[in-house]
Design a protein around this motif. Structure first.
Motif, mmCIF file in Angstrom:
data_model
loop_
_atom_site.group_PDB
_atom_site.id
_atom_site.type_symbol
_atom_site.label_atom_id
_atom_site.label_comp_id
_atom_site.label_asym_id
_atom_site.label_seq_id
_atom_site.Cartn_x
_atom_site.Cartn_y
_atom_site.Cartn_z
ATOM 1 N N GLU A 68 5.575 18.663 70.558
ATOM 2 C CA GLU A 68 4.689 19.635 69.919
ATOM 3 C C GLU A 68 5.509 20.658 69.151
ATOM 4 O OE1 GLU A 68 1.957 21.368 72.724
ATOM 5 O OE2 GLU A 68 1.270 19.410 73.405
ATOM 6 N N GLU A 69 6.675 20.995 69.674
ATOM 7 C CA GLU A 69 7.538 21.965 69.003
ATOM 8 C C GLU A 69 8.015 21.431 67.649
ATOM 9 O OE1 GLU A 69 8.170 21.015 72.302
ATOM 10 O OE2 GLU A 69 7.251 22.807 73.159
ATOM 11 N N VAL A 70 8.394 20.151 67.635
ATOM 12 C CA VAL A 70 8.850 19.545 66.385
ATOM 13 C C VAL A 70 7.703 19.499 65.382
ATOM 14 C CG1 VAL A 70 9.665 17.395 65.322
ATOM 15 C CG2 VAL A 70 10.706 18.222 67.437
ATOM 16 N N SER A 113 5.143 21.476 65.274
ATOM 17 C CA SER A 113 4.910 22.861 64.864
ATOM 18 C C SER A 113 5.927 23.291 63.813
ATOM 19 C CB SER A 113 4.984 23.777 66.083
ATOM 20 O OG SER A 113 4.846 25.110 65.710
ATOM 21 N N GLU A 114 7.187 22.929 64.015
ATOM 22 C CA GLU A 114 8.235 23.267 63.053
ATOM 23 C C GLU A 114 7.973 22.606 61.701
ATOM 24 O OE1 GLU A 114 12.028 22.268 64.755
ATOM 25 O OE2 GLU A 114 11.724 23.636 66.440
ATOM 26 N N ILE A 115 7.510 21.361 61.734
ATOM 27 C CA ILE A 115 7.222 20.646 60.488
ATOM 28 C C ILE A 115 6.103 21.346 59.729
ATOM 29 C CG2 ILE A 115 6.287 18.507 59.509
ATOM 30 C CD1 ILE A 115 7.786 17.032 61.818
ATOM 31 N N PHE A 116 4.986 21.612 60.406
ATOM 32 C CA PHE A 116 3.858 22.280 59.745
ATOM 33 C C PHE A 116 4.239 23.676 59.268
ATOM 34 C CE2 PHE A 116 1.121 19.375 62.446
ATOM 35 C CZ PHE A 116 0.727 18.573 61.381
ATOM 36 N N SER A 117 5.026 24.383 60.063
ATOM 37 C CA SER A 117 5.439 25.741 59.701
ATOM 38 C C SER A 117 6.395 25.746 58.518
ATOM 39 C CB SER A 117 6.114 26.426 60.886
ATOM 40 O OG SER A 117 5.204 26.612 61.932
ATOM 41 N N SER A 118 7.068 24.649 58.280
ATOM 42 C CA SER A 118 8.026 24.593 57.180
ATOM 43 C C SER A 118 7.345 24.481 55.817
ATOM 44 C CB SER A 118 8.997 23.424 57.372
ATOM 45 O OG SER A 118 8.346 22.185 57.152
ATOM 46 N N PHE A 119 6.062 24.112 55.804
ATOM 47 C CA PHE A 119 5.340 24.062 54.531
ATOM 48 C C PHE A 119 5.180 25.478 53.997
ATOM 49 C CE2 PHE A 119 3.008 20.205 56.439
ATOM 50 C CZ PHE A 119 3.985 19.337 56.018
ATOM 51 N N THR A 120 5.206 25.614 52.701
ATOM 52 C CA THR A 120 5.015 26.942 52.125
ATOM 53 C C THR A 120 3.629 27.450 52.481
ATOM 54 O OG1 THR A 120 4.053 26.157 50.049
ATOM 55 C CG2 THR A 120 6.486 26.369 50.144
ATOM 56 N N LEU A 121 3.482 28.764 52.497
ATOM 57 C CA LEU A 121 2.193 29.369 52.793
ATOM 58 C C LEU A 121 1.152 28.887 51.781
ATOM 59 C CD1 LEU A 121 0.642 31.271 54.631
ATOM 60 C CD2 LEU A 121 1.322 33.164 53.137
#
Length: 112
Positions: free
Chosen positions: A72-74, A76-84
């Motif tokens: 889940e952490e990975v 989350s990191e992937i989704f969070s890496s997308f620009t706002l």
């Protein structure tokens, strides 16, 4: 978040007795996942018949070791890496097409 998107999302969540104000700290990608979860629950897709769950159950029956490909952490990191901007655009697309999401989910899943 644009005001029109906020208003549309708020109306959708209100239908499920959820208040968007309770989710102000959520990133747009997480709100988008919430919408997709709601759409799946509204669809006729039986998540108990998913291929990954079938294979997981078979592996457990056979006593196989289960190793996850991504945590889940990975994810989350992937989704969070997308620009706002990308996160908001994706959320906006799914908000605008929310009424079609359950049917689209059924077309790609296993119907009850």
């Amino acid at each position: 978040m644009p005001k029109d998107l906020y208003r549309e999302l708020s109306l959708i969540l209100d239908r499920y007795e959820l208040n968007l104000k309770d989710f102000h700290s959520f990133a747009p990608w997480l709100l988008d996942l919430m919408l997709l979860d709601i759409a799946t629950k509204e669809s006729n897709v039986d998540s108990e018949k998913s291929v990954d769950l079938y294979l997981l159950n078979k592996a457990e029956e056979m006593g196989k070791q289960i190793v996850s490909l991504e945590s889940e952490e990975v994810q989350s990191e992937i989704f969070s890496s997308f620009t706002l901007e990308t996160q908001v655009q994706t959320l906006q697309k799914n908000v605008r097409h929310f009424k079609n999401l359950p049917k689209e989910t059924e077309q790609s899943g296993l119907v009850k």
